[in-house]
Motif scaffolding. Structure first.
Motif, PDB file in Angstrom:
ATOM      1  N   ARG A 170      20.986  30.190  33.457  1.00  0.00           N
ATOM      2  CA  ARG A 170      21.900  29.120  33.048  1.00  0.00           C
ATOM      3  C   ARG A 170      21.114  27.875  32.616  1.00  0.00           C
ATOM      4  O   ARG A 170      21.409  27.276  31.576  1.00  0.00           O
ATOM      5  N   GLU A 171      20.112  27.514  33.401  1.00  0.00           N
ATOM      6  CA  GLU A 171      19.301  26.337  33.085  1.00  0.00           C
ATOM      7  C   GLU A 171      18.568  26.509  31.752  1.00  0.00           C
ATOM      8  O   GLU A 171      18.522  25.589  30.929  1.00  0.00           O
ATOM      9  N   VAL A 172      17.997  27.684  31.528  1.00  0.00           N
ATOM     10  CA  VAL A 172      17.257  27.931  30.284  1.00  0.00           C
ATOM     11  C   VAL A 172      18.204  27.939  29.094  1.00  0.00           C
ATOM     12  O   VAL A 172      17.872  27.410  28.026  1.00  0.00           O
ATOM     13  N   VAL A 173      19.381  28.526  29.255  1.00  0.00           N
ATOM     14  CA  VAL A 173      20.371  28.513  28.167  1.00  0.00           C
ATOM     15  C   VAL A 173      20.725  27.085  27.786  1.00  0.00           C
ATOM     16  O   VAL A 173      20.804  26.733  26.603  1.00  0.00           O
ATOM     17  N   GLU A 174      20.913  26.245  28.781  1.00  0.00           N
ATOM     18  CA  GLU A 174      21.242  24.844  28.492  1.00  0.00           C
ATOM     19  C   GLU A 174      20.076  24.132  27.808  1.00  0.00           C
ATOM     20  O   GLU A 174      20.289  23.318  26.897  1.00  0.00           O
ATOM     21  N   ARG A 175      18.851  24.428  28.212  1.00  0.00           N
ATOM     22  CA  ARG A 175      17.687  23.808  27.577  1.00  0.00           C
ATOM     23  C   ARG A 175      17.569  24.236  26.115  1.00  0.00           C
ATOM     24  O   ARG A 175      17.295  23.415  25.237  1.00  0.00           O
ATOM     25  N   LEU A 176      17.755  25.520  25.849  1.00  0.00           N
ATOM     26  CA  LEU A 176      17.572  26.022  24.493  1.00  0.00           C
ATOM     27  C   LEU A 176      18.702  25.597  23.560  1.00  0.00           C
ATOM     28  O   LEU A 176      18.464  25.305  22.386  1.00  0.00           O
ATOM     29  N   GLY A 178      20.771  22.966  24.078  1.00  0.00           N
ATOM     30  CA  GLY A 178      21.029  21.532  24.103  1.00  0.00           C
ATOM     31  C   GLY A 178      22.437  21.197  24.529  1.00  0.00           C
ATOM     32  O   GLY A 178      22.917  20.091  24.277  1.00  0.00           O
ATOM     33  N   GLU A 179      23.115  22.134  25.197  1.00  0.00           N
ATOM     34  CA  GLU A 179      24.500  21.931  25.616  1.00  0.00           C
ATOM     35  C   GLU A 179      24.658  22.268  27.099  1.00  0.00           C
ATOM     36  O   GLU A 179      23.976  23.153  27.615  1.00  0.00           O
ATOM     37  N   LYS A 180      25.577  21.579  27.737  1.00  0.00           N
ATOM     38  CA  LYS A 180      25.999  21.963  29.071  1.00  0.00           C
ATOM     39  C   LYS A 180      26.986  23.121  28.948  1.00  0.00           C
ATOM     40  O   LYS A 180      27.880  23.101  28.098  1.00  0.00           O
ATOM     41  N   VAL A 193      28.288  35.579  31.264  1.00  0.00           N
ATOM     42  CA  VAL A 193      28.128  35.176  29.871  1.00  0.00           C
ATOM     43  C   VAL A 193      28.731  33.783  29.739  1.00  0.00           C
ATOM     44  O   VAL A 193      29.818  33.512  30.251  1.00  0.00           O
ATOM     45  N   HIS A 194      28.003  32.885  29.077  1.00  0.00           N
ATOM     46  CA  HIS A 194      28.344  31.470  29.109  1.00  0.00           C
ATOM     47  C   HIS A 194      28.961  31.002  27.793  1.00  0.00           C
ATOM     48  O   HIS A 194      28.458  31.317  26.708  1.00  0.00           O
ATOM     49  N   ALA A 195      30.027  30.229  27.899  1.00  0.00           N
ATOM     50  CA  ALA A 195      30.683  29.676  26.723  1.00  0.00           C
ATOM     51  C   ALA A 195      29.888  28.488  26.185  1.00  0.00           C
ATOM     52  O   ALA A 195      29.616  27.530  26.911  1.00  0.00           O
ATOM     53  N   ILE A 196      29.507  28.592  24.921  1.00  0.00           N
ATOM     54  CA  ILE A 196      28.824  27.511  24.215  1.00  0.00           C
ATOM     55  C   ILE A 196      29.389  27.465  22.805  1.00  0.00           C
ATOM     56  O   ILE A 196      30.176  28.326  22.401  1.00  0.00           O
TER      57      ILE A 196
END
Length: 331
Positions: A170-176, A178-180, A193-196
């Protein structure tokens, strides 16, 4: 219920033509980033939330390697694959598991038949049944398990959203991106699976697809190694006749489709595309992504035409070609 992008915000991304008649239209949204990572084209509403499904796998794979899963080559590429379950795929996944002291019983993805028709027929003839290792996400799960072993995290419950591995992903997805992360769902394989937004997804795959193995930053070195592994082993990502594999082989791109009509594609120069078909159909996603790269000047339209001929885009009538699926007016 969290709202995703709406019908009114979609544009025509592809059409299905039969004997000169437009039979169906695929609407959706897309975004194109330049080689420098700037937005150069928007279609529909790329700032609405989506579930990236398997198009999130490159980001999850980078996270697993930064957590300690030191893989390369075919094994690393399999970690970001939606493979067709051939014996060759399964052999590599077994090697990934065995090297970490693991076996098929440690996989938490559901049992499945391979999507590769020939392999499935052979299994039926041999009276074999569904297996977790044949599931198209088994490589991702093996990579997740290897990260747990390397870091000392428990392998039991590795798919739980509160597990240290999933918190790291989750942390890496947010870093790559640029979204929470706005919302977390359960993917078809059981992993979070994360909503972005499509824009965030494009930003994430652009950072991966344009990364250098010589970067001073470890995250970028890992991403560069991943992209090289995929481009050198395109058979891993899908398999014989699979759209991602064909696109990588013919265009030299980094491509990863996801369920429900999601696609990401990065050209050799770093130009990147992310798209989502509103109706969930992925049959036109590969050619639309490639055409968007061509419109941005990153690849040649002639190469997209050659790709189209290699993809299953013909519309048949009486067993003969009478039309085709192709990019629509919205792009």
């Amino acid at each position: 219920m969290l709202e995703t992008f709406k019908v009114a915000d979609a544009v025509e991304l592809a059409i299905v033509e039969r004997s000169g008649f437009v039979e169906s239209r695929h609407a959706g949204s897309a975004v194109v980033l330049s080689s420098e990572g700037e937005v150069v084209a928007r279609h529909g509403d790329p700032d609405a939330l989506i579930l990236p499904r398997s198009s999130l796998k490159p980001l999850q794979a980078v996270a697993c390697v930064t957590a300690g899963a030191a893989l390369d080559g075919e094994q690393l590429a399999l970690g970001t694959a939606s493979h067709s379950g051939t014996d060759r795929h399964v052999e590599v996944v077994r090697e990934m598991l065995a090297a970490g002291g693991l076996n098929e019983d440690d996989l938490a993805c559901p049992p499945a038949w391979p999507s590769h028709a020939g392999t499935r027929r052979e299994m039926i003839a041999d009276h074999a049944g569904e297996a977790r290792i044949r599931m198209n996400c088994s490589g991702k799960h093996a990579l997740m398990l290897r990260a747990c072993v390397a870091t000392g995290w428990a392998t039991d419950g590795y798919l739980d959203s509160s597990h240290p591995l999933q918190l790291h992903i989750r942390e890496v997805v947010e870093r790559l991106t640029g979204e929470k992360i706005a919302h977390t769902s359960v993917d078809g394989c059981g992993a979070p699976v994360h909503a972005i937004t499509l824009t965030g997804l494009a930003r994430g795959v652009h950072r991966i697809g344009s990364a250098s193995e010589r970067s001073p930053f470890a995250l970028h070195r890992v991403a560069g190694t991943l992209v090289r592994a995929v481009r050198e082993n395109p058979w891993t990502i899908g398999g014989p006749g699979e759209p991602d594999t064909i696109a990588i082989e013919r265009l030299g791109v980094f491509a990863k489709g996801g369920a429900e009509g999601v696609m990401v594609m990065v050209a050799p120069d770093g130009t990147s595309v992310a798209l989502k078909m509103l109706d969930g159909s992925g049959r036109a996603a590969t050619v639309v992504a490639a055409m968007l790269l061509a419109r941005a000047g990153a690849i040649a339209e002639a190469d997209v035409d050659a790709l189209s001929a290699a993809l299953p885009l013909e519309v048949l009538g009486g067993g003969l070609p009478v039309g085709a699926i192709r990019a629509g007016a919205g792009i």
